[in-house]
Design a protein around this motif. Structure first.
Motif, mmCIF file in Angstrom:
data_model
loop_
_atom_site.group_PDB
_atom_site.id
_atom_site.type_symbol
_atom_site.label_atom_id
_atom_site.label_comp_id
_atom_site.label_asym_id
_atom_site.label_seq_id
_atom_site.Cartn_x
_atom_site.Cartn_y
_atom_site.Cartn_z
ATOM 1 N N LYS A 1 4.456 -11.706 -4.309
ATOM 2 C CA LYS A 1 4.776 -12.210 -3.149
ATOM 3 C C LYS A 1 3.803 -12.714 -2.652
ATOM 4 C CE LYS A 1 9.218 -12.059 -1.436
ATOM 5 N NZ LYS A 1 10.064 -10.227 -1.463
ATOM 6 N N ILE A 2 2.679 -11.319 -1.953
ATOM 7 C CA ILE A 2 1.704 -11.579 -2.069
ATOM 8 C C ILE A 2 0.156 -12.313 -2.890
ATOM 9 C CG2 ILE A 2 -0.363 -10.408 -1.715
ATOM 10 C CD1 ILE A 2 1.021 -7.970 -0.791
ATOM 11 N N VAL A 3 0.595 -12.535 -4.413
ATOM 12 C CA VAL A 3 -0.205 -13.052 -4.914
ATOM 13 C C VAL A 3 -0.106 -14.838 -4.385
ATOM 14 C CG1 VAL A 3 -0.260 -14.201 -7.188
ATOM 15 C CG2 VAL A 3 -0.910 -12.158 -6.611
ATOM 16 N N GLY A 4 1.527 -15.527 -4.626
ATOM 17 C CA GLY A 4 1.806 -16.593 -4.113
ATOM 18 C C GLY A 4 1.232 -17.169 -2.733
ATOM 19 N N ARG A 5 1.719 -16.155 -1.145
ATOM 20 C CA ARG A 5 0.467 -16.541 -0.487
ATOM 21 C C ARG A 5 -0.805 -16.231 -0.232
ATOM 22 N NH1 ARG A 5 3.015 -13.574 4.355
ATOM 23 N NH2 ARG A 5 5.054 -13.834 4.100
ATOM 24 N N ARG B 1 9.467 -2.822 -8.002
ATOM 25 C CA ARG B 1 9.854 -3.233 -6.472
ATOM 26 C C ARG B 1 8.052 -3.912 -6.025
ATOM 27 N NH1 ARG B 1 11.275 0.781 -2.866
ATOM 28 N NH2 ARG B 1 11.417 -1.002 -1.123
ATOM 29 N N LEU B 2 7.027 -3.079 -6.732
ATOM 30 C CA LEU B 2 5.872 -3.363 -6.198
ATOM 31 C C LEU B 2 5.240 -4.538 -6.754
ATOM 32 C CD1 LEU B 2 2.568 -2.672 -5.046
ATOM 33 C CD2 LEU B 2 2.724 -1.107 -6.576
ATOM 34 N N LEU B 3 5.261 -4.692 -8.357
ATOM 35 C CA LEU B 3 5.504 -6.383 -8.628
ATOM 36 C C LEU B 3 5.500 -7.116 -7.999
ATOM 37 C CD1 LEU B 3 3.515 -6.672 -11.610
ATOM 38 C CD2 LEU B 3 6.311 -6.550 -12.466
ATOM 39 N N LEU C 1 0.250 -3.865 -13.601
ATOM 40 C CA LEU C 1 1.742 -3.515 -13.270
ATOM 41 C C LEU C 1 2.917 -4.287 -13.917
ATOM 42 C CD1 LEU C 1 1.767 -4.008 -9.345
ATOM 43 C CD2 LEU C 1 1.968 -1.897 -10.420
ATOM 44 N N ARG C 2 1.887 -4.879 -14.195
ATOM 45 C CA ARG C 2 3.217 -5.835 -15.231
ATOM 46 C C ARG C 2 2.789 -4.602 -16.618
ATOM 47 N NH1 ARG C 2 1.107 -11.396 -14.173
ATOM 48 N NH2 ARG C 2 2.948 -11.714 -12.444
ATOM 49 N N SER C 3 1.836 -4.907 -17.554
ATOM 50 C CA SER C 3 1.454 -3.850 -18.395
ATOM 51 C C SER C 3 1.929 -2.111 -18.569
ATOM 52 C CB SER C 3 0.569 -3.786 -18.287
ATOM 53 O OG SER C 3 -0.834 -4.526 -18.230
ATOM 54 N N VAL D 1 0.693 -1.117 0.020
ATOM 55 C CA VAL D 1 0.034 -0.397 -0.073
ATOM 56 C C VAL D 1 0.747 1.370 -0.478
ATOM 57 C CG1 VAL D 1 -1.789 1.522 1.722
ATOM 58 C CG2 VAL D 1 -2.208 -1.054 0.796
ATOM 59 N N LYS D 2 1.899 1.044 0.796
ATOM 60 C CA LYS D 2 2.319 2.812 0.142
ATOM 61 C C LYS D 2 3.395 2.441 -0.750
ATOM 62 C CE LYS D 2 4.526 2.742 5.783
ATOM 63 N NZ LYS D 2 4.678 2.150 6.175
ATOM 64 N N LEU D 3 4.091 1.788 -0.988
ATOM 65 C CA LEU D 3 4.693 1.811 -2.597
ATOM 66 C C LEU D 3 3.654 2.153 -3.136
ATOM 67 C CD1 LEU D 3 6.877 -1.521 -2.872
ATOM 68 C CD2 LEU D 3 7.178 1.384 -3.565
ATOM 69 N N ALA D 4 2.456 1.724 -3.349
ATOM 70 C CA ALA D 4 1.676 2.018 -4.439
ATOM 71 C C ALA D 4 0.947 3.539 -4.412
ATOM 72 C CB ALA D 4 0.046 1.365 -4.455
ATOM 73 N N HIS D 5 1.266 4.134 -3.046
ATOM 74 C CA HIS D 5 0.629 5.872 -3.195
ATOM 75 C C HIS D 5 1.846 6.391 -3.190
ATOM 76 C CE1 HIS D 5 -0.593 8.916 -0.570
ATOM 77 N NE2 HIS D 5 0.765 8.749 -0.489
ATOM 78 N N TYR D 6 2.859 5.339 -3.301
ATOM 79 C CA TYR D 6 3.797 6.292 -3.907
ATOM 80 C C TYR D 6 4.157 6.366 -4.938
ATOM 81 C CZ TYR D 6 8.481 8.393 -3.601
ATOM 82 O OH TYR D 6 10.657 8.253 -4.175
ATOM 83 N N ILE D 7 3.976 5.714 -5.389
ATOM 84 C CA ILE D 7 3.652 5.628 -6.898
ATOM 85 C C ILE D 7 2.667 6.220 -7.658
ATOM 86 C CG2 ILE D 7 3.455 4.417 -9.074
ATOM 87 C CD1 ILE D 7 4.674 1.944 -7.772
#
Lengths: 588, 229
Positions: free
Chosen positions: B162-166, B155-157, B118-120, B53-59
């Motif tokens: 990781k999150i998706v993996g979890r 980095r967000l990707l 994100l990948r796009s 969330v922090k990274l997304a906000h920063y982006i």
């Protein structure tokens, strides 16, 4: 009245789920047909303009799009139109027009008060606007709190923050405060409307301190005023005070250009002999002495002697026997008193240097001792004077020579005893020369007898005693430069036999002084045969500079009769002293 | 002297860091060391989400800023705003458009969508960073923001993967990203067209970063805080 057409004032979404557009109707009132304004909208991926679904909910001249009509990240275009005419058009996307509602349920609680009870801290809490769905994370809000005292006009702002509570510190309990809060979407710049004002009154909860004395504000104004006045008074008193020390302490004088050891007042008003002695002993001057052309190394300012002023010319002085006799060259004692103490150790045994390094007092003392009348200065002065050459570009050549001679007075001091006799010889020689030459003011010293006598050769005319020079062949000079400079001056000259006899006796008592020692001179003299005085008048032209024939120690140099070209610079290079190498170059 | 130099460097670094934090108004924290310390260090899902969330906000913050700066510097008086009804290259991804849809979509699907977006943006961001340097008199702020966005997106990707993996129960779906073909438009000779292409790209970037920021907050509140942020 300015005619204003209808225009869309703003479109706003309070929670990113719905949005409304507002417009102004304008003042086209003179139209007969009442105008009906329509708001048409279109999503970016649609073709047709649709009409506003709700003209009522948001008030007059508004259009409300509920959640079903709202797509957040989709670009919309709305236009304000009547049947025939489009008045205004706006394009946007909903996420760009988010302006949240104000927070609700403001309240405050007391945290603590100061010991005196004058100040207190409170905590303010509120709830996010109800329309914004913060709990599900759909929108994230920031809040900005502003507060002020009741009777103030300017609000104080706090930094926007995410939390819904904030402490306020150090509020005055005797005063009442007003607080208001507004919110915005976290990534936006614009804030929504302010909330209702929250009133904070300490007296309501019983800790108001009405009877407390108010904290006196620091009297900045008085402090500044009094400080400035005090400072001004101090400065003025210092400036006007007669105490120079205090004045110098606070306002140190700007140093004027000054030469160490020389007092400008003395230069203006003082006696010239003192000035001269000061300058003579000055370091810079001393360096100059040793580094200039050897013929000018003895130049110094005139040490004025009252009697010296009266002299008409050096020639006359030389000629006047009375002066000679009254010379107390012999009387000049070479007492090292005062001189040895300030003699630099690296230039030993040369009275010449010693005299330079001595401070003014000792010099002047010596001069005073020496110059009872102009005596001693003149003994050898005249000789040096004669030997000085035209290249001494001085405005006051007479004086300079005199001064060099005064320098030489110490130099020649060891020979004080022997001086007298050379005087006579010089005198005779000079007189001869003078009879031969018309007005040669400066005569060249071509030779110096071991006894210290100077044999002069007047200008271009005559050369004396070339044969006399042989007498100085025995001794060798030491090889250091300083000595050579001296040696240059004291050229080893052979004198006529009748002159030698006299100094032989007198020179016994001399102490050594590093360059010409009387003993060596006497030995030289002794070795001399009976030199014949060369005829004073010889027709061969005498060069102003004579090359050195032989370097002998410790007496001096034997000058070469033939006018070898002497590169002047060779003499000038090594501080006026000729090194052995130079001599080797010069010698044939 | 070396110690003096080292301490001076350290002081300079601290000053730079502090000023950067103050300027960007956002402290980008580095990944803290795992509290366990062991080799099998696992961050909790909450921590992963927090960071995401922090990274997304920063982006999103950077994207907003770079768009505003670009708008201010190059787009004034060119009428770009009127042409803002554009289509981004990620429009083919059917992302939730309002709160209802965001609440109804399954979190795994939403995660996949986030990954797809994100990948796009991977490719366009790389080219943005390189092409923006060729812009005439590009301000330094725009340049470094472009580079920074590209890095943070990477980095967000990684974090999202990781999150998706979890979170993912089943197998990992194929990624659903859309290709970007806007590079030629960024290299047009005509300055007007080229600047408009940049404007569109930055506009799309701002929008998509806002989407991702929102989706992640929704997911976080839903999965971690149980809809009670």
């Amino acid at each position: 009245d300015i005619l204003q057409s209808p225009q869309i004032s703003k479109c706003r979404s309070p929670e990113m789920e719905t949005f409304s557009c507002f417009w102004t109707a304008g003042n086209f009132y003179n139209l007969t047909v009442p105008r009906i304004l329509q708001l048409l909208y279109k999503k970016s991926n649609e073709e047709d303009w649709k009409e506003c679904p709700d003209y009522i909910t948001s008030g007059q001249n508004s259009c409300y799009f509920n959640a079903s009509y709202t797509s957040v990240w989709t670009p919309y275009c709305v236009q304000l139109a009547s049947k025939n005419e489009v008045y205004d058009k706006k394009c946007f996307s909903v996420d760009e027009i988010v302006l949240p509602d104000p927070p609700v349920h403001l309240n405050w609680t007391l945290l603590n008060t100061s010991q005196t009870g004058i100040h207190g801290d409170i905590q303010v809490r509120w709830d996010p606007p109800p329309t914004a769905d913060v709990r599900k994370g759909w929108i994230t809000l920031e809040y900005e709190l502003q507060y002020k005292e009741v009777n103030e006009t300017k609000w104080k702002e706090l930094k926007p923050r995410l939390s819904t509570m904030v402490p306020l510190y150090s509020l005055k309990t005797a005063r009442d405060y007003e607080i208001r809060i507004r919110s915005r979407q976290r990534t936006s710049e614009k804030f929504g409307e302010f909330s209702e004002i929250l009133y904070v009154s300490f007296s309501q909860i019983g800790i108001g301190c009405d009877h407390c004395t108010e904290e006196v504000e620091f009297p900045w104004f008085l402090v500044v005023v009094f400080g400035v006045c005090g400072l001004a008074v101090t400065v003025i008193s210092i400036v006007l005070s007669k105490q120079p020390r205090l004045k110098m302490l606070i306002f140190p004088p700007v140093p004027v250009p000054k030469i160490k050891g020389i007092d400008p007042d003395l230069l203006k008003k003082g006696k010239l002999d003192e000035v001269n002695s000061i300058l003579a002993c000055h370091d810079n001057y001393k360096a100059q002495l040793y580094c200039d052309d050897l013929w000018v190394e003895f130049i110094e300012l005139d040490i004025e002697d009252p009697e010296e002023k009266n002299r008409a010319s050096d020639t006359d002085r030389l000629l006047s026997e009375d002066d000679l006799k009254s010379h107390s060259c012999l009387g000049t004692k070479d007492d090292d008193s005062g001189r040895a103490s300030c003699c630099e150790p690296d230039i030993p045994e040369t009275d010449f240097s010693a005299s330079d390094t001595c401070d003014a007092t000792s010099d002047s003392d010596q001069f005073k001792k020496a110059t009872e009348k102009e005596g001693d200065l003149l003994c050898l002065e005249r000789q040096d004077n004669d030997e000085s050459l035209p290249n001494l570009a001085s405005t006051d050549p007479q004086r300079q020579h005199r001064n060099t001679q005064s320098e030489n007075s110490n130099v020649w001091a060891p020979f004080e005893d022997s001086v007298e006799s050379p005087h006579l010889s010089v005198h005779t020689q000079i007189s001869n020369q003078n009879s031969l030459t018309s007005t040669d003011f400066y005569a060249q010293v071509s030779d110096i007898t071991p006894a210290g006598r100077v044999v002069l050769s007047p200008g271009q005319k005559s050369k004396l005693g070339r044969a006399q020079r042989e007498g100085c062949t025995e001794q060798n000079f030491p090889m250091d430069n300083t000595y050579f400079c001296e040696a240059d001056v004291k050229k080893c000259i052979a004198v006529t036999s009748h002159e030698e006899n006299e100094p032989r006796v007198q020179e016994q008592g001399f102490n050594e002084d590093g360059y010409f020692t009387t003993e060596s001179l006497t030995t030289t003299v002794a070795n001399l045969g009976a030199p014949t005085a060369a005829p004073p008048s010889s027709e061969t032209p005498v060069a102003d500079y004579t090359s050195i024939h032989i370097v002998q120690s410790p007496q001096g140099l034997v000058l070469n009769a033939t006018a070898l070209p002497v590169p002047d610079k060779e003499f000038n290079v090594s501080c006026g002293y000729v090194s052995t190498d130079q001599l080797n170059k010069i010698m044939p | 002297m070396s110690s003096k130099g080292a301490s001076l460097k350290g002081l300079l670094l601290v000053a730079l860091l502090v000023s950067h934090m103050l300027l960007t108004k956002e402290g980008v924290t580095s990944m803290p060391i795992c509290p366990n310390g062991s080799g099998n260090c696992q961050l909790t899902l909450e921590e992963l989400f927090d960071r995401a969330v922090k990274l997304a906000h920063y982006i999103h913050y950077l994207s907003s800023e770079i768009f505003n700066e670009f708008d201010e510097r190059y787009a004034q008086g060119r009428g770009f705003i009127a042409k803002a009804v554009n289509s981004c290259h990620t429009a083919s991804l059917t992302t939730p458009e309002d709160k209802e849809q965001a609440q109804q979509i399954h979190h795994e699907d939403l995660l996949n969508l986030i990954l797809g977006v994100l990948r796009s943006w991977n490719d366009p961001l790389i080219h943005l960073a390189s092409e923006v340097q060729r812009m005439k008199e590009a301000p330094e702020t725009i340049l470094w923001k472009a580079v920074e966005i590209e890095e943070q997106n990477k980095r967000l990707l990684e974090g999202m993967e990781k999150i998706v993996g979890r979170v993912h129960s089943g197998e990992v779906e194929n990624d659903i990203h859309t290709p970007w073909e806007g590079l030629p438009s960024l290299q047009l000779a005509d300055e007007d067209s080229r600047l408009f292409a940049f404007y569109n790209l930055l506009h799309c970037l701002r929008r998509d970063s806002h989407k991702i920021d929102n989706y992640l907050k929704v997911l976080k509140c839903r999965l971690i805080h149980d809809n009670n942020c």
